[in-house]
Design a protein around this motif. Sequence first.
Motif, PDB file in Angstrom:
ATOM      1  N   ARG A 159       0.836  -1.194   0.000  1.00  0.00           N
ATOM      2  CA  ARG A 159       0.000   0.000   0.000  1.00  0.00           C
ATOM      3  C   ARG A 159       0.878   1.253   0.000  1.00  0.00           C
ATOM      4  N   LYS A 167      -4.975  -8.297   1.692  1.00  0.00           N
ATOM      5  CA  LYS A 167      -6.374  -7.926   1.465  1.00  0.00           C
ATOM      6  C   LYS A 167      -7.240  -9.151   1.691  1.00  0.00           C
ATOM      7  N   ALA A 169      -4.751   6.694  -0.890  1.00  0.00           N
ATOM      8  CA  ALA A 169      -4.044   5.420  -0.674  1.00  0.00           C
ATOM      9  C   ALA A 169      -4.401   4.483  -1.814  1.00  0.00           C
ATOM     10  N   SER A 208      -0.365  -1.373 -12.841  1.00  0.00           N
ATOM     11  CA  SER A 208      -1.748  -1.739 -12.491  1.00  0.00           C
ATOM     12  C   SER A 208      -1.984  -1.414 -11.030  1.00  0.00           C
ATOM     13  N   ASP A 255      -4.591  -1.780  -7.767  1.00  0.00           N
ATOM     14  CA  ASP A 255      -5.730  -2.595  -7.329  1.00  0.00           C
ATOM     15  C   ASP A 255      -6.738  -1.736  -6.561  1.00  0.00           C
ATOM     16  N   MET A 256      -6.534  -1.543  -5.278  1.00  0.00           N
ATOM     17  CA  MET A 256      -7.475  -0.737  -4.480  1.00  0.00           C
ATOM     18  C   MET A 256      -7.088   0.735  -4.535  1.00  0.00           C
ATOM     19  N   ILE A 257      -8.087   1.611  -4.543  1.00  0.00           N
ATOM     20  CA  ILE A 257      -7.853   3.035  -4.371  1.00  0.00           C
ATOM     21  C   ILE A 257      -8.794   3.486  -3.278  1.00  0.00           C
ATOM     22  N   ILE A 258      -8.281   4.139  -2.263  1.00  0.00           N
ATOM     23  CA  ILE A 258      -9.111   4.593  -1.144  1.00  0.00           C
ATOM     24  C   ILE A 258      -8.804   6.064  -0.882  1.00  0.00           C
ATOM     25  N   GLN A 259      -9.821   6.900  -1.017  1.00  0.00           N
ATOM     26  CA  GLN A 259      -9.680   8.311  -0.646  1.00  0.00           C
ATOM     27  C   GLN A 259     -10.833   8.664   0.271  1.00  0.00           C
ATOM     28  N   ILE A 310     -10.458  -0.168   4.895  1.00  0.00           N
ATOM     29  CA  ILE A 310     -11.694  -0.805   4.434  1.00  0.00           C
ATOM     30  C   ILE A 310     -12.134  -0.167   3.127  1.00  0.00           C
ATOM     31  N   SER A 311     -12.596  -0.997   2.209  1.00  0.00           N
ATOM     32  CA  SER A 311     -13.164  -0.508   0.957  1.00  0.00           C
ATOM     33  C   SER A 311     -14.287  -1.451   0.561  1.00  0.00           C
ATOM     34  N   THR A 312     -15.417  -0.900   0.135  1.00  0.00           N
ATOM     35  CA  THR A 312     -16.564  -1.767  -0.169  1.00  0.00           C
ATOM     36  C   THR A 312     -17.179  -1.435  -1.510  1.00  0.00           C
TER      37      THR A 312
END
Lengths: 165, 165
Positions: free
Chosen positions: B16, B94, B59, B42, B44-48, B126-128
């Motif tokens: 991350r 993850k 992140a 590439s 994968d997750m993007i969290i703002q 956390i991301s949903t």
Amino acid sequence: IYKPVAGVASDSSQVRILLSNLPDIPGTAAKLFGALAQNNISVDMIIQSLARNGENSIAFTVAEEDLNATLETIKNQKDIILTGEILTDNDIAKVSIVGAGMVDRPGIAASMFRALSEKNINIKMISTSEIKISCLVEKNNAKDAIKALCKEFGLESSEEAVVKG
Amino acid sequence: IYKPVAGVASDSSQVRILLSNLPDIPGTAAKLFGALAQNNISVDMIIQSLARNGENSIAFTVAEEDLNATLETIKNQKDIILTGEILTDNDIAKVSIVGAGMVDRPGIAASMFRALSEKNINIKMISTSEIKISCLVEKNNAKDAIKALCKEFGLESSEEAVVKG
Ligand SMILES: C[C@@H](O)[C@H](N)C(=O)O
Ligand SMILES: C[C@@H](O)[C@H](N)C(=O)O
């Protein structure tokens, strides 16, 4: 033509709540969402980024009509000591792109963000999964955002999918 | 038996990166992910989460082997003035639950978080989406997390799905 993005969706029926300065210890998230579930409150997005100094904030969205019940539940729960703020934002619309073909293509997220920035739309929050990228924008930007995303990904505006992703 | 959660998945191959103190103005996310896409990285997750005082942090996760190329790309790009920190965390796994039946059931997220907290596993991020909930945990908690989640949702540990959701 093969389109990696199959659909674009928007949802202006939600509000965002953020709890700041939560203890970053096991059980905090369980207690918060346990209390909401006990009061039968459906949560849509949950976003938690990095903790700083042992504390974290958790943002989540609920249906507008559940806002009061949500705030009541948070105030009445006794499991988490709340020392931070409870910030509500009802000027949000979730705009999403969905498609199984997005997974291995670097650049789909960048294209989405670029399409929004060209319309001068600020991105308030971001949450992704392999087949779906969601952004929170201001409510009055939702229509322009959907138009820009349909154009960017070659979709008819009627292809605004009601896709769960 | 109908199971709202169809599968549990884990991925320990990512790291991350978080960029702090980014200007919360249209175009910032487009430039950051545009630079990464140009270098064929590439994400994968993007969290703002929420901006504070006109600044935000973003992140995201990339494959471990792309970490150096990612940091090079961020350092070499000239579109965003970086005044904050670049924080890397390679102690992440993850863990996700996936299922189309989760959408309308309050409490699935709470159950996931509770199952992790009972094993004293701290949730780092956390991301949903509607059909998938993902948590970042420490790498050495991944196995215990998967076991706890399979038990919580009545899945054989072999139902560890490689589901894209
Ligand atoms: C902040 C919160 O997510 C906490 N880390 C937990 O595990 O519950
Ligand atoms: C922080 C970043 O997401 C910014 N708000 C943007 O729209 O690009």
